[in-house]
Design an enzyme around this catalytic site. Sequence first.
Site, short mmCIF file in Angstrom:
data_model
loop_
_atom_site.label_atom_id
_atom_site.label_comp_id
_atom_site.label_asym_id
_atom_site.label_seq_id
_atom_site.Cartn_x
_atom_site.Cartn_y
_atom_site.Cartn_z
N GLU A 16 -5.69 0.46 2.39
CA GLU A 16 -5.89 0.38 3.00
C GLU A 16 -4.51 1.38 3.64
O GLU A 16 -5.32 2.10 4.95
CB GLU A 16 -6.75 -0.37 3.75
N ASP B 81 -4.90 -7.39 7.77
CA ASP B 81 -5.75 -6.61 7.43
C ASP B 81 -6.68 -8.07 6.61
O ASP B 81 -5.31 -8.76 5.49
CB ASP B 81 -4.72 -6.43 6.07
N LYS C 208 -9.76 -9.83 0.64
CA LYS C 208 -8.43 -10.74 0.26
C LYS C 208 -9.08 -12.29 0.57
O LYS C 208 -10.02 -12.74 0.95
CB LYS C 208 -7.31 -10.61 0.81
N ASP D 93 0.71 -7.82 9.20
CA ASP D 93 0.79 -6.15 8.06
C ASP D 93 1.28 -5.09 8.99
O ASP D 93 0.46 -3.97 8.88
CB ASP D 93 -0.75 -6.20 7.85
N LYS E 21 3.09 1.48 9.44
CA LYS E 21 1.96 1.07 9.61
C LYS E 21 1.31 -0.01 10.19
O LYS E 21 2.43 -0.97 10.12
CB LYS E 21 2.05 0.41 8.07
N ASP F 227 -8.05 -2.76 0.19
CA ASP F 227 -7.46 -3.51 0.42
C ASP F 227 -6.64 -2.52 0.48
O ASP F 227 -5.16 -2.70 1.00
CB ASP F 227 -7.26 -5.13 -0.74
N ARG G 216 -2.28 2.80 3.07
CA ARG G 216 -1.59 4.37 2.34
C ARG G 216 -2.80 5.23 2.92
O ARG G 216 -2.10 6.72 3.16
CB ARG G 216 -1.42 4.48 0.90
N1 BES Z 1 -1.04 -5.80 2.63
C1 BES Z 1 -1.50 -5.61 1.82
C2 BES Z 1 0.02 -6.05 1.40
C3 BES Z 1 0.61 -7.05 1.16
C4 BES Z 1 -0.21 -8.11 0.51
C5 BES Z 1 2.04 -7.08 2.31
C6 BES Z 1 0.93 -9.15 0.33
C7 BES Z 1 2.63 -8.42 2.32
C8 BES Z 1 2.05 -9.27 1.44
C9 BES Z 1 -1.51 -3.86 1.10
O1 BES Z 1 -3.08 -3.83 2.63
C10 BES Z 1 -2.84 -4.27 0.38
O2 BES Z 1 -3.30 -5.17 0.15
N2 BES Z 1 -2.26 -3.90 -1.32
C11 BES Z 1 -3.20 -3.82 -2.26
C12 BES Z 1 -3.07 -2.87 -2.78
C13 BES Z 1 -4.03 -2.75 -3.73
C14 BES Z 1 -5.65 -3.05 -3.66
C15 BES Z 1 -3.98 -1.36 -4.69
C16 BES Z 1 -2.14 -5.24 -2.86
O3 BES Z 1 -0.76 -5.01 -2.54
O4 BES Z 1 -3.00 -5.83 -3.32
ZN ZN Z 2 -2.37 -3.87 4.25
MN MN Z 3 -4.75 -4.63 2.31
#
Ligand code: BES
Ligand code: ZN
Ligand code: MN
Length: 498
Positions: A346, A267, A274, A285, A262, A344, A348
């Site tokens: 994204e 992000d 966020k 990210d 990824k 968010d 996946r």
């Molecule tokens: N890049 C983030 C995950 C992340 C969060 C990595 C904090 C490192 C620290 C990812 O794209 C994300 O935002 N995931 C969301 C998914 C949710 C919306 C289902 C998450 O984990 O909150």
């Molecule tokens: Zn992300």
């Molecule tokens: Mn995200």
Amino acid sequence: MEIIRSGDSVHEIDSDLIVVPVFKGETADSGVLATLDRLTEGWVRSALASGEASGERDKSALLHWRAGALARRVALFGVGDLDGSNLLALQRAGGSILLTFTSAAVKSIAFVLRGSIDSASAARAIVEGAVLSQLDYSIYRPNGPPRPKCDRFIIASERSVDGLEGAIETARILADATNFARSMGNEPANVMTPVEMARRSKEMAEREALEFEELDEDEMKRLGMGALLAVSRGSAEPARLIVLGYKPREAASSGMIALVGKGLTFDSGGISIKPAEEMDEMKFDMCGGAAVAGAMMAIARLKPKVGVLGLIASSENLPSGRAYKPGDVLRSYSGKTIEVINTDAEGRLILADAISYAIGRGATHIVDTATLTGACVVALGEVRAAVMGNNPGLVADLIKAGAECGERLWEMPLDREYGELIRSDIADMKNSGGRIASAITAAMFLKQFAGSVPWAHIDIAGTAWLTKAKPYMAKGATGFGVRTLTGFVLNRAAGRSA
Ligand code: BES
Ligand code: ZN
Ligand code: MN
């Protein structure tokens, strides 16, 4: 930093400092400690007895030498109760030693291999830690506080150790590749755009004689990569799918391993934006993508007898008048449709199209790595990465490769029932299953794109960067995954499985 091995005995080692590791509860009755004790007129014995050098981890005692040896200083460095199998502790000791002792006066450091830590893998761990400690991130502050660099690191062993030179060379390659990934990861998002990720990957590929291709947005449109392109829509920075190819001279197997990363260069969350707090960290990210680039660099140098395809899905995720929206239905490259619940989620989406692309290119095994979920950080913190997959052997091999290099993985389950959380009423699946089990539902989502191809996913959200410096490593990107992925590929090519 030059790294050499020396067979000299302690009084002959030519360096600014000799570091002798000490374990808890040691006395200076024999071996190098006894020799040093004689040379230092009893200093070693008294430092051990007084507790000045107790063997406690990271605790050290330093002596300026007057005569009797070539080196100017000697330090006893505590490594805890080591049994020789704790390679991670040794790796960290390598880093701590350099960060503790390097100064304007100490530019060359010799580490004495001794006791139970005499194996080539111990040397490998120490050298890896030493090289990893030398990377910092001061390019935007060239006049900031000076950071002394170690010019010369010597692995000293009077006894000959089988494979020592090779282990040092391998360690250097793995740590240099990890530092390459870290340098990419540390760049802010205004520098490390998808196009810049592609440029640096290309530069590396040319240097290492890897094949390189990049798919731009027109090409992705032609192919129908509707999931990756949707994420990129809101950004003015065009996305890239970066392809790195390694083909061995002679292959031991007909398989091809795909490493998929990824590479989300920033992000913001997109329309499902966020909170501002810590959003700056989302420049990291892309660390999964950087880990794939680093692993490909190491693979190019270590030349395993198996074909490897490195794929980096690189994009930004920003809100704008063009951005994709919650409720949108996307058609992925695989043909499967996705209902967007949360923009968010994204990572996946971009990985889904990259995984399908890997299958189209003939991958027989797929390992993806990504800073995918906050839930992974909640579950495992900064200590372990999560691993999940559709093939127990593949997962076991990754856990083994991780354990061998000090990158710890922990398997999480993918029971069928978790899939219910991402079932959609209007599309083949939705991209978010909400808060519960969200590291698992992210993997359940990816699993559907792997189909019947053996696949595993490593969530490095907690391990990809350090928010605070450690005694052995600067803060910022850690390069987590480079050594696990490389070790996994090397093991597989050599027929070593868990
Ligand atoms: N890049 C983030 C995950 C992340 C969060 C990595 C904090 C490192 C620290 C990812 O794209 C994300 O935002 N995931 C969301 C998914 C949710 C919306 C289902 C998450 O984990 O909150
Ligand atoms: Zn992300
Ligand atoms: Mn995200």
